[in-house]
Design a protein around this motif. Sequence first.
Motif, short mmCIF file in Angstrom:
data_model
loop_
_atom_site.label_atom_id
_atom_site.label_comp_id
_atom_site.label_asym_id
_atom_site.label_seq_id
_atom_site.Cartn_x
_atom_site.Cartn_y
_atom_site.Cartn_z
N ALA A 109 -19.64 -99.81 62.56
CA ALA A 109 -18.32 -99.87 61.93
C ALA A 109 -17.73 -101.28 62.03
CB ALA A 109 -17.38 -98.85 62.57
N ALA A 110 -17.95 -101.95 63.16
CA ALA A 110 -17.45 -103.31 63.33
C ALA A 110 -18.18 -104.27 62.40
CB ALA A 110 -17.61 -103.75 64.78
N VAL A 111 -19.49 -104.10 62.26
CA VAL A 111 -20.27 -104.95 61.34
C VAL A 111 -19.82 -104.70 59.91
CG1 VAL A 111 -22.58 -105.47 60.47
CG2 VAL A 111 -22.23 -105.09 62.92
N ARG A 112 -19.54 -103.43 59.59
CA ARG A 112 -19.09 -103.08 58.24
C ARG A 112 -17.81 -103.82 57.86
NH1 ARG A 112 -21.80 -101.58 54.41
NH2 ARG A 112 -21.18 -103.74 54.18
N LYS A 113 -16.92 -103.98 58.83
CA LYS A 113 -15.68 -104.69 58.57
C LYS A 113 -15.91 -106.19 58.40
CE LYS A 113 -12.81 -101.41 61.15
NZ LYS A 113 -11.92 -101.22 62.33
N ARG A 114 -17.02 -106.68 58.95
CA ARG A 114 -17.28 -108.12 58.95
C ARG A 114 -18.00 -108.59 57.69
NH1 ARG A 114 -15.61 -111.82 63.13
NH2 ARG A 114 -16.56 -113.82 62.57
N THR A 115 -18.76 -107.71 57.04
CA THR A 115 -19.59 -108.12 55.91
C THR A 115 -19.60 -107.06 54.83
OG1 THR A 115 -21.81 -108.82 55.23
CG2 THR A 115 -21.67 -107.18 56.98
N GLU A 116 -19.82 -107.51 53.60
CA GLU A 116 -20.00 -106.61 52.48
C GLU A 116 -21.47 -106.46 52.11
OE1 GLU A 116 -17.54 -107.79 49.23
OE2 GLU A 116 -15.70 -107.06 50.18
N LEU A 117 -22.35 -107.13 52.82
CA LEU A 117 -23.78 -106.97 52.58
C LEU A 117 -24.23 -105.59 53.04
CD1 LEU A 117 -25.18 -110.46 53.68
CD2 LEU A 117 -24.71 -109.64 51.36
N ALA A 118 -25.40 -105.18 52.55
CA ALA A 118 -25.93 -103.87 52.91
C ALA A 118 -26.26 -103.80 54.39
CB ALA A 118 -27.17 -103.56 52.08
N ILE A 119 -26.06 -102.63 54.97
CA ILE A 119 -26.38 -102.39 56.38
C ILE A 119 -27.43 -101.29 56.45
CG2 ILE A 119 -25.52 -101.56 58.59
CD1 ILE A 119 -22.81 -102.72 57.89
N GLU A 120 -28.57 -101.64 57.05
CA GLU A 120 -29.61 -100.64 57.27
C GLU A 120 -29.59 -100.23 58.74
OE1 GLU A 120 -34.43 -99.90 56.86
OE2 GLU A 120 -33.64 -101.93 56.67
N VAL A 121 -29.48 -98.94 58.99
CA VAL A 121 -29.53 -98.40 60.35
C VAL A 121 -30.91 -97.79 60.57
CG1 VAL A 121 -28.64 -96.62 61.89
CG2 VAL A 121 -27.05 -98.01 60.55
N HIS A 122 -31.61 -98.29 61.56
CA HIS A 122 -32.96 -97.83 61.88
C HIS A 122 -32.87 -96.93 63.10
CE1 HIS A 122 -37.29 -99.04 63.31
NE2 HIS A 122 -37.22 -97.79 62.92
N LEU A 123 -32.97 -95.63 62.89
CA LEU A 123 -32.79 -94.66 63.96
C LEU A 123 -34.10 -94.45 64.72
CD1 LEU A 123 -30.58 -91.91 62.26
CD2 LEU A 123 -29.85 -93.72 63.83
N MET A 124 -34.17 -94.99 65.93
CA MET A 124 -35.30 -94.75 66.82
C MET A 124 -34.81 -93.84 67.95
SD MET A 124 -37.12 -98.52 66.89
CE MET A 124 -35.59 -99.47 66.95
N VAL A 125 -34.54 -92.60 67.57
CA VAL A 125 -33.92 -91.63 68.49
C VAL A 125 -34.70 -90.32 68.43
CG1 VAL A 125 -31.63 -92.66 68.26
CG2 VAL A 125 -32.33 -90.86 66.69
N THR A 126 -34.49 -89.47 69.41
CA THR A 126 -35.23 -88.22 69.48
C THR A 126 -34.72 -87.18 68.48
OG1 THR A 126 -33.79 -87.53 71.30
CG2 THR A 126 -35.90 -88.51 71.89
N ASN A 127 -33.45 -87.24 68.12
CA ASN A 127 -32.88 -86.26 67.20
C ASN A 127 -32.05 -87.00 66.15
OD1 ASN A 127 -31.74 -84.11 65.86
ND2 ASN A 127 -31.09 -83.03 67.71
N ALA A 128 -32.72 -87.40 65.09
CA ALA A 128 -32.05 -88.20 64.05
C ALA A 128 -30.94 -87.43 63.36
CB ALA A 128 -33.08 -88.67 63.02
N ASP A 129 -31.10 -86.12 63.21
CA ASP A 129 -30.11 -85.33 62.47
C ASP A 129 -28.73 -85.38 63.12
OD1 ASP A 129 -31.79 -83.88 60.31
OD2 ASP A 129 -32.92 -83.55 62.15
#
Length: 246
Positions: free
Chosen positions: A50-70
């Motif tokens: 959310a903080a990065v979203r406020k800083r830039t209008e470029l696309a943000i890709e979130v790479h989920l390396m977690v046990t339960n992505a849902d």
Amino acid sequence: MKAFVSLWSADPLDIGGDIDRVAGHADGFHIDVTDGHLTPQLLFGPDFVAAVRKRTELAIEVHLMVTNADVWIGPFLEAGADIVTVHRRSTRDLPATLARVADGGATPGLAVETHEPVGDVSALAGAFDRLLLMGTEIGVKGVEVDPLVYGRIGEGRRAAGGHGRLRPLRGRRDQAAHGRAHGGGGRRRRDPRQPRLRRPRPRRPSVLAARPPLSRVPAVRSGLRPSRGSRGGCRGSPPAARAVRR
């Protein structure tokens, strides 16, 4: 070529400054998310996105390396993620997880680890718009790229549905033109008075080869200040670019 800059190697005390320094050269930012279970690292949460979203209008890709992505798809969509990439072993129902990302208004991505066969993704063609081929073991930083990943790019493109490429939405301005803009940083909701937008099928995903975050980038080229005690590196050196051959 398109470059998504990983924020894992940004200066933790000056991430906003590092974002500003590379924003003019990047197509988006890649944010790795780990939970300490699927990988040994602990990295970044929805508040950071959310903080990065406020800083830039470029696309943000979130790479989920977690046990339960849902569990985490909703919070990261709320935070402003444009692309959400998941791993096969992060969910029990991969098609449903990818559909959940798409239904939330983001681009669904599928990550393939170095030990996983690339050809298997053909069974999921049409369920994802972005294929991320890992070049190292996930959650590991500062190691050499597996040289075999470059030969896997063509295989991944064929398995994903052909040699075409999808043009992902670059950021908030482009999303507004496509009816997928963030509403004040909140979750994107469809206006019930407007017809539902449907993606054309079949989709032909973009294929990316992931490289580990760079730790030694010349300060002259990156525009960043060398850190004290570094070995030719620079403080907040821009991390690895996720490249898409156009």
